[in-house]
Enzyme design. Structure first.
Site, PDB file in Angstrom:
ATOM      1  CG  HIS A  86      -1.959  -1.101   1.155  1.00 24.50           C
ATOM      2  ND1 HIS A  86      -2.339  -1.863   2.226  1.00 24.50           N
ATOM      3  CD2 HIS A  86      -2.688  -1.523   0.090  1.00 24.50           C
ATOM      4  CE1 HIS A  86      -3.281  -2.723   1.822  1.00 24.50           C
ATOM      5  NE2 HIS A  86      -3.505  -2.525   0.534  1.00 24.50           N
ATOM      6  CD  GLU A  89      -1.073   0.465   4.616  1.00 28.01           C
ATOM      7  OE1 GLU A  89      -0.532  -0.651   4.751  1.00 28.01           O
ATOM      8  OE2 GLU A  89      -2.292   0.614   4.435  1.00 28.01           O
ATOM      9  CG  HIS A 196       0.281  -3.992   5.102  1.00 34.24           C
ATOM     10  ND1 HIS A 196      -0.604  -3.613   4.118  1.00 34.24           N
ATOM     11  CD2 HIS A 196       0.819  -5.156   4.690  1.00 34.24           C
ATOM     12  CE1 HIS A 196      -0.607  -4.516   3.155  1.00 34.24           C
ATOM     13  NE2 HIS A 196       0.254  -5.469   3.473  1.00 34.24           N
ATOM     14  CD  GLU A 287      -1.764  -3.860   9.117  1.00 33.84           C
ATOM     15  OE1 GLU A 287      -1.429  -2.658   8.983  1.00 33.84           O
ATOM     16  OE2 GLU A 287      -2.379  -4.481   8.243  1.00 33.84           O
TER      17      GLU A 287
END
Ligand SMILES: *[C@@H]1O[C@H](CO)[C@@H](O)[C@H](O)[C@H]1NC(C)=O
Ligand SMILES: *[C@@H]1O[C@H](CO)[C@@H](O)[C@H](O)[C@H]1NC(C)=O
Ligand SMILES: *[C@@H]1O[C@H](CO)[C@@H](O)[C@H](O)[C@H]1NC(C)=O
Ligand SMILES: [Zn+2]
Length: 454
Positions: A86, A89, A196, A287
């Protein structure tokens, strides 16, 4: 970037033995230049290659590190980290460049951990899977400007999906996704993580489900659930705060700082399920920061928070058992089924083109069955120790004997009808149609609501 700046870049990045990589957001051109310079300065332990181009034609550079950086060596597992899928990110791409520095510094300083890791493992690092999205990103903590690729497609929804009734985008693969799919065919990756931002949690497969036996409570559990939980915890507990399980903007806390992907929110076409189901590569989604684009002055602290976990996670590639399957003439056999009792993987694990298999397992006693056309199936019981501390999985070769019966009677042990393990079937949209369509509609709403979090 303006032309004058491009001209002075080489001066800013001049290699020197004592140089350290600045903590800031490097442009795509600067990252490429950095990788080239590192590669030129360390030809014995690095290898730079591209897996393809983005929609706008930017190279997707990968740096491989290890004692045998250019090609696979027997018994050396292939590991990978992928960041910036992404485009907005961005912490992962900074961390992966720092990781390259750390590995090379440790290796050059003869530190035991670095020598052992580099001798035992081939580590592939893709700092940006979505360089076009990065160029379009703004620095907002939560919004999604730059998330998608240049065609406006979410790359983490664009992979073939084992559970989805319909394949995303009518089966059309974006250039960046196709490049990763092709990459997975070139090497047998064993373990991987996909970096991410927007939350602080280690998420593991499945991300999707279709109402079958995989669905337990609100989760969608794989046959290797125990291994995935362990892998996610190795990351969250070696991280300075992830294991506390605090939520960011999400209302739900994550116990131990880990979650089943589907339990968090179901998604179809994700990269981690694709890696696991079709490429027998165990992948987790990391994440790493509540803010998708953390202020640059926070980068040194964020690196310190993640340094230990990034290294500890790589070492987990040495879990379980590895080896070769030798046919009746003693030749390593490709495409032999290697199955662990009690683990019915959707696509059974097979030996790769080198006749090797790698199977990540927690310590314990396991029964493995190997089958190959025209050979007698062979079942052996193995006591598997904890491999990471010694930087090697248990080594075990299987020696097969020719089947006495006519070749036509030699069949795979347990054929599994669904899903097809043939990629092309899914690309055409004519694959197996799983049940649970009603559920999918309901889930679609959840997905729509939650699709922008990570
Ligand atoms: C590391 O070991 C090698 C080989 O023994 C040696 O040549 C080199 O000088 C050592 N480097 C450092 C920084 O100690
Ligand atoms: C960090 O990871 C290692 C595996 O490499 C594990 O043994 C250890 O328990 C982890 N540390 C913490 C604090 O959980
Ligand atoms: C996959 O399926 C396609 C379409 O049915 C077929 O043409 C192809 O040969 C199959 N590939 C493999 C490896 O089985
Ligand atoms: Zn993301």
């Amino acid at each position: 970037m303006s032309p004058p700046l491009r001209l002075i870049l080489p001066l800013l990045l001049l290699p020197s033995p004592a140089s350290t990589l600045e903590f800031r957001y490097h442009s795509n051109q600067e990252v490429a230049l950095y990788l080239q310079q590192v590669n030129a300065a360390n030809p014995d332990v690095t290898h730079l290659y591209s897996i393809g181009r983005s929609v706008l034609g930017q190279q997707l550079w990968v740096l491989a590190l290890g004692r045998h950086p250019r090609s696979h060596a027997t018994g050396i597992p292939e590991f990978k980290y992928v960041a910036n899928m992404h485009g907005n990110e961005v912490l992962g791409r900074v961390l992966l460049l720092q990781l390259i520095e750390e590995l090379l510094r440790g290796y050059r300083d003869n530190q035991t951990w670095a020598l052992r890791l580099m001798d035992s493992t081939r580590i592939h690092i893709l700092p940006s899977m979505n360089p076009d999205g990065f160029d379009a990103a703004d620095t907002d903590c939560q919004y999604s400007q730059g998330r998608y690729n240049h065609n406006g497609v979410d790359l983490n929804r664009n992979f073939p999906d084992a559970f989805a009734k319909q394949q995303g985008g009518e089966g059309r693969r974006e250039a960046e996704v196709q490049a990763v799919m092709d990459w997975l065919q070139t090497e047998s990756f064993v373990l991987s993580a996909n970096l991410h931002g927007g939350a602080l949690v280690a998420s593991y497969p499945y991300d999707n489900g279709n109402g079958g036996s995989e669905q337990v409570g609100g989760a969608s559990l794989s046959p290797d659930h125990d291994v995935f939980v362990h892998l996610a915890k190795v990351y969250s507990y070696n991280h300075s705060s992830m294991h506390h399980g605090h939520s960011c903007y999400d209302t739900r806390p994550f116990p131990d700082g880990i979650t089943n992907g589907y339990q968090w929110y179901p998604l179809a076409g994700g990269m981690q399920d694709y890696n696991y189901v079709w490429s027998q590569c165990l992948e987790v989604t990391l994440e790493l920061s509540c803010c998708k684009f953390p202020p640059a002055d926070q980068l040194p602290a964020l690196w310190e928070e993640n340094r230990k976990s990034l290294l500890a996670f790589i070492q987990q590639v040495h879990l379980g058992v590895k080896g070769r399957v030798l046919d009746s003439s003693g030749v390593p056999a490709a495409n032999a089924l290697v199955e662990v009792r009690g683990r019915s993987n959707l696509c059974p694990f097979r030996t790769d083109r080198h006749g090797e298999y790698y199977r990540l397992l927690l310590p314990g006693r396991y029964s493995l069955t190997v089958s190959l056309a025209n050979h007698q199936p062979l079942t052996e019981t193995l006591d598997v120790p904890y491999g990471p501390d010694s930087y090697t999985a248990l080594r075990h070769d299987f020696l097969l004997r020719r089947a006495a019966a006519p070749p036509t009677l030699a069949k795979p042990l347990r054929p599994r009808p669904s899903p097809s393990c043939n990629h092309t079937l899914f690309l055409g949209g004519s694959g197996v149609q799983p049940e649970g369509a009603g559920l999918c509609v309901a889930l679609g709403l959840v997905v729509a609501l939650r699709s922008l979090i990570d």
